[in-house]
Motif scaffolding. Sequence first.
Motif, PDB file in Angstrom:
ATOM      1  N   SER A   1      -8.598   8.924  -3.389  1.00  0.00           N
ATOM      2  CA  SER A   1      -9.119   7.962  -2.236  1.00  0.00           C
ATOM      3  C   SER A   1      -8.516   6.863  -3.030  1.00  0.00           C
ATOM      4  O   SER A   1      -8.620   6.071  -3.699  1.00  0.00           O
ATOM      5  CB  SER A   1     -10.371   7.563  -2.320  1.00  0.00           C
ATOM      6  N   GLY A   2      -7.682   5.745  -2.214  1.00  0.00           N
ATOM      7  CA  GLY A   2      -7.475   4.641  -2.359  1.00  0.00           C
ATOM      8  C   GLY A   2      -5.841   4.386  -2.773  1.00  0.00           C
ATOM      9  O   GLY A   2      -4.677   3.742  -2.576  1.00  0.00           O
TER      10      GLY A   2
ATOM     11  N   ALA B   1       1.101  -1.006   0.069  1.00  0.00           N
ATOM     12  CA  ALA B   1       0.260   0.407  -0.013  1.00  0.00           C
ATOM     13  C   ALA B   1       1.168   0.961  -0.202  1.00  0.00           C
ATOM     14  O   ALA B   1       0.394   1.842  -0.719  1.00  0.00           O
ATOM     15  CB  ALA B   1      -0.678  -0.421   0.271  1.00  0.00           C
TER      16      ALA B   1
ATOM     17  N   ILE C   1      -3.670  -3.707  13.051  1.00  0.00           N
ATOM     18  CA  ILE C   1      -3.901  -4.685  11.912  1.00  0.00           C
ATOM     19  C   ILE C   1      -3.384  -5.653  11.857  1.00  0.00           C
ATOM     20  O   ILE C   1      -2.147  -5.490  11.435  1.00  0.00           O
ATOM     21  CB  ILE C   1      -4.417  -3.802  10.474  1.00  0.00           C
TER      22      ILE C   1
ATOM     23  N   THR D   1      -3.826   5.123   5.651  1.00  0.00           N
ATOM     24  CA  THR D   1      -3.043   4.074   5.459  1.00  0.00           C
ATOM     25  C   THR D   1      -1.276   5.185   6.234  1.00  0.00           C
ATOM     26  O   THR D   1      -0.740   4.086   7.226  1.00  0.00           O
ATOM     27  CB  THR D   1      -1.875   3.694   4.775  1.00  0.00           C
TER      28      THR D   1
ATOM     29  N   GLY E   1      -3.117   5.752  -0.321  1.00  0.00           N
ATOM     30  CA  GLY E   1      -2.163   5.637   1.202  1.00  0.00           C
ATOM     31  C   GLY E   1      -2.776   6.369   1.869  1.00  0.00           C
ATOM     32  O   GLY E   1      -1.701   6.413   3.060  1.00  0.00           O
TER      33      GLY E   1
HETATM   34  N1  LIG Z   1      -6.930  -2.980   6.632  1.00  0.00           N
HETATM   35  C1  LIG Z   1      -6.665  -3.014   4.949  1.00  0.00           C
HETATM   36  N2  LIG Z   1      -6.857  -4.257   4.962  1.00  0.00           N
HETATM   37  C2  LIG Z   1      -6.303  -4.397   3.463  1.00  0.00           C
HETATM   38  N3  LIG Z   1      -5.952  -3.630   2.584  1.00  0.00           N
HETATM   39  C3  LIG Z   1      -6.514  -1.976   2.978  1.00  0.00           C
HETATM   40  C4  LIG Z   1      -6.565  -2.132   4.583  1.00  0.00           C
HETATM   41  N4  LIG Z   1      -6.852  -0.626   4.407  1.00  0.00           N
HETATM   42  C5  LIG Z   1      -6.541  -0.167   3.321  1.00  0.00           C
HETATM   43  N5  LIG Z   1      -6.167  -1.007   2.337  1.00  0.00           N
HETATM   44  C6  LIG Z   1      -5.902  -0.801   0.755  1.00  0.00           C
HETATM   45  O1  LIG Z   1      -5.128   0.260   1.097  1.00  0.00           O
HETATM   46  C7  LIG Z   1      -4.682   1.556  -0.027  1.00  0.00           C
HETATM   47  C8  LIG Z   1      -5.083   2.506   0.504  1.00  0.00           C
HETATM   48  O2  LIG Z   1      -5.955   2.896   1.241  1.00  0.00           O
HETATM   49  P1  LIG Z   1      -5.858   3.406   2.373  1.00  0.00           P
HETATM   50  O3  LIG Z   1      -5.062   4.741   3.061  1.00  0.00           O
HETATM   51  O4  LIG Z   1      -7.439   4.422   3.105  1.00  0.00           O
HETATM   52  O5  LIG Z   1      -6.019   4.952   1.050  1.00  0.00           O
HETATM   53  P2  LIG Z   1      -7.177   6.607   1.299  1.00  0.00           P
HETATM   54  O6  LIG Z   1      -7.191   7.009   3.101  1.00  0.00           O
HETATM   55  O7  LIG Z   1      -6.252   7.742   0.723  1.00  0.00           O
HETATM   56  O8  LIG Z   1      -8.419   6.878   0.449  1.00  0.00           O
HETATM   57  C9  LIG Z   1      -6.362   0.886  -0.827  1.00  0.00           C
HETATM   58  O9  LIG Z   1      -5.768   0.469  -1.341  1.00  0.00           O
HETATM   59  C10 LIG Z   1      -6.685   0.394   0.685  1.00  0.00           C
HETATM   60  O10 LIG Z   1      -8.085  -0.705  -0.333  1.00  0.00           O
END
Ligand SMILES: Nc1ncnc2c1ncn2[C@@H]1O[C@H](COP(=O)(O)OP(=O)(O)O)[C@@H](O)[C@H]1O
Lengths: 415, 283, 389
Positions: free
Chosen positions: B70-71, B50, B88, B76, B73
């Motif tokens: 969105s998505g 990610a 997690i 994250t 990272g």
């Molecule tokens: N708990 C998780 N388990 C698996 N994949 C995750 C989890 N949380 C986020 N992801 C994946 O990590 C990537 C980044 O997510 P995220 O950081 O939430 O993006 P943003 O906040 O920029 O929208 C995405 O592709 C998402 O699907």
Amino acid sequence: MGIGTTTLLLIAVLTPLGFLAYRLGRGKALTAMAAGISMHSRPQQYGWYSVVWMGLPALGVAIAAALLSVFGVIAPARELVLIVSIAVAALGLAHGLRAIRPEVRARNALDRVIRLLLLSAALISIITTISIVLSILFEAMRFFREVSVWEFVTGTVWSPGDTFLEAAGRGDEVGEGTSFFGSVPLFAGTFMVTAIAMATALPIGLLSAIFMSEYATHRQRGFAKPILEILAGIPTVVYGFFAAITVTPIIVDIAAFFGLDASYSNILSPGIVMGIMIIPFISSLSDDVINSIPQTLREGAYALGTTKSETIRQVILPAALPGVISAFLLGVSRALGETMIVVMAAGVRPNLTWNPLEDMTTVTVSIVYSLTGDLAFDSPQTLSAFALGLVLFTVTLLLNLVSTYLVRRFKQRYD
Amino acid sequence: METEVKTETTAGAQTMSQDVNNTPAVDESTRPDVKMSASQLNLWYGDTQALYDINLDMYSREVTALIGPSGCGKSTFLRCLNRMNDLIPQVKLQGNVTLDGEDIYDHSVDVVQLRTFVGMVFQKPNPFPKSIYENIAYAPRLHGTGTSRSELDDLVESSLKRAGLWNEVADRLDTPGTELSGGQQQRLCIARAIAVNPEVILMDEPASALDPLATATVEELIHELKDNYTIVIVTHNLQQAARVAGYTAFFHMGKVVEFNDTDTLFTNPKEQRTEDYITGRFG
Amino acid sequence: MQRRLTGSAEDPRIKARYRSEKRFKSYTVTALFVAFAIIIAFFTDIISQGYTAFWKTEIKVTLDYNERAARIGQFALAEDLRDIVSRGATRSIPLEIRNNPELAGTTREAWVPTYSRVDQYFKGNEELPPEMAAQVESLKEAGIIRTTFNWAFFTSGDSKLPELAGIFSAMVGSILVLFVTLIVAFPIGVMSAIYLEEFAPDNKLTQIIEVNINNLAAVPSIIFGLLGLAVFINTFGVPRSSALVGGLTLALMTLPIIIISTRAALRAVPDPIRLGAFAMGCSRWQVVRDHVLPLSLPGILTGTIIGLAQAMGETAPLIIVGMIAYIPEAPGSIFESATVLPAQIFTWASEPRKAFVEKTAAGIIVLLAVLLTLNALAVFMRRKFERRW
Ligand SMILES: Nc1ncnc2c1ncn2[C@@H]1O[C@H](COP(=O)(O)OP(=O)(O)O)[C@@H](O)[C@H]1O
Ligand SMILES: [Mg+2]
């Protein structure tokens, strides 16, 4: 002619009539179609259409007659009912066949009939509840005609008759022909056994649920959950045996070790075993509610620098409280109505005490003992079972309603 | 302790990032102190990566905005800064993150302690199902920073005041926090975070669940908090980033594409992808 | 550089918090282990008490069909064996002789069950008087007493003599009762569920039915016994103690379980399938019959098996409707007096004689084995036919 024979005869006549009706109905539709007439529905549907016309009114007559005689309005001779029903079936068949015409919407009519049948099936559960309430209420009223409600609610002596105490080897304690129906000692026993059961089940169940939902890895959880659920599948008669044969002697020995005198039908043993039985209810319901607490709430706590146990104890458990209370109430309702464990391991002597090492008896035990053996059905002792059953039913119903209400509110909050 | 995250520090990542791309072109003398810094940070959810080689500095008493589709990272990354990802189980992490030069993923670090230095506010307001007072007093009591009733009273009042919520709730501190409006709940969560007296506050789209009026209040609040705290904020809303942040990082597909002071990034992006994004061509 | 993030280990306050963290976790682990320990203790206890009942002690005797034996069977035995052999072994000799007069005066060798106390002695459960113990020991050494598998436990009914008692009639009773339960509860339950899930309008009546079903599932089982007694026996005149009344009573108890699980199975069928069928001009009933039911059948059957397993272990309501009669012969129809396995266990458990303890425990082992099989079957069906949409 018995009611069984009548029913069998009726079925024996109606079944071939049904086949006949189906073939004739379908045949008529097929003939019409072969003659180039366009029918609204499929031929089989016309077949079923005649079956319905044949069977439904006839069954209606038979059931109505049965109900009338059961409730003592009039009691028509069974032979008469049988003959009338069969006559109605024949008339219905004739009418159904005559009614088959191209514009008759057999399919729609069938759908309505099926819907009606399904609805009547669904109503049976309502009827069950109503008959529980009515039958228990009715017999309990007969009981209260002979015993005052006041005595029943406040009396502290329960001795329905000599037979009962003689069976317990204590026939000499009560004079001839006296019986007392003060239910307080019974409810005290039920309360005691429930309290012991919940004191066992709540900590073990809740803490296990916390481990499974907060600490366990996926694999540990997949292993522990089904094992705990084994406890829920064990029949209560087996728990009763375990309590009476294994747990009770252990408790007596332990008590003796501490210089205490425990009865061989002490209430502690069935209480503990009942608690073991209730563990899986508490743990799986609590597990459910803890799992439905949103992760954001946990994260909110962790972001403030809390440890895991602080998060659990100070944030998650308070949030899950309504759900845990609801699980607790369901457990209590189970314990109140549990019969076999107490029948097999608790005493039969109504005893008002605070000491769990003494023998006590419970509501369910007295229900069982007043209804087994050769007793006249309308003796006050037999009827007392229904008065006790009425209280038991009402209390468990209330507990269940409160519990569902709490869960529903809890679920709404976290949707 | 949550120590399930496997931290592997790669040798190359030991030195602080000197990547030209990720260092704002500001004059050395006026550049503020680095409060937190990520270098060569990679993160996997199970087998899917990610975050890729993130190098990013967050300056003391400044607001750093993380933007991107969105998505990509952002969340994250933000959750790496106070080790929220430890919760997690399948997360794997490589590289390092420092707070005042101290590696927060070092195995000797006490995560609980770390989070008192780095607080967090979430996208969806998540007040505890307790009274307003208890929501705020909870953490100080736990950490022993406020013990007596009067100390706590003061702390609750000052936190609520700083979060701009005091006037609205002063007379009903006993009502459950969950009964406030969405905007008030979010400010309660901010007050709750402030009460711990952190140095860094992470905010993950703190205004995205709020109406415009409440958003404005929260933005104002962020502006004021900047004088005392280092703030890292994830936002979807480019105007919001422009309004509140001194520095902005643009994330795309798990990488930091561009990092600069906000004015430069928005008016004169170096990267084509940044320009495409801020002019609304994708995202 | 000052190490603030790790310095905490020295802070007594933090130390205390981590200690309480450890303590709390250990409580939860302990709770789970206590539960496991109870389960293990429980099964060990039952099995260790019950497994001996699957073996029996037999003795080889010469049966002498003499004149006195034609009146009292015991006299067919050598005098020193009369206390060792089960009284049940010679009980039928007078009748045999009456039916076959040519037997009189003949002798016959046979392996017959021993008296229950001898049986218990060899199983280590009971003591015998010293002379008797010495006698049976020497018989054992001489090969005249042996231990064999106790088939009779599975093929004979209840008996007042523990060495002859078996679970056959209770098993037959259980099967008859479950048959009645299934015949009544399955169609009604599935039909109710279909109505509620597929046909019912969202009105007051539907809500009442739903609340009612959920509450019915939580009514204590003994209350159903009272219902069965008052309604089936006293009002409708169904014979007391019969499999019919037991089955009807349990059917009412099982109904909510079947309804609830059938509804879940129906709900799991996605709506597009219904819409597709409607679009082809199916009536509502045709949609259910041809599309929804076939897809949800495994779920429905799973729920039904679980409901039946629960009914199979139920005792209290059956006691109330009189199913604890002494039934040595298997019932031939649902109208005859019958007992069921759990009720048989209950009756044996209330026997004061020690030899019945192993019978009780063995009955429990059989009951648990049957229930385990049923539940495993349900789990297997769910796994095998589970469909993810
Ligand atoms: N708990 C998780 N388990 C698996 N994949 C995750 C989890 N949380 C986020 N992801 C994946 O990590 C990537 C980044 O997510 P995220 O950081 O939430 O993006 P943003 O906040 O920029 O929208 C995405 O592709 C998402 O699907
Ligand atoms: Mg996000």
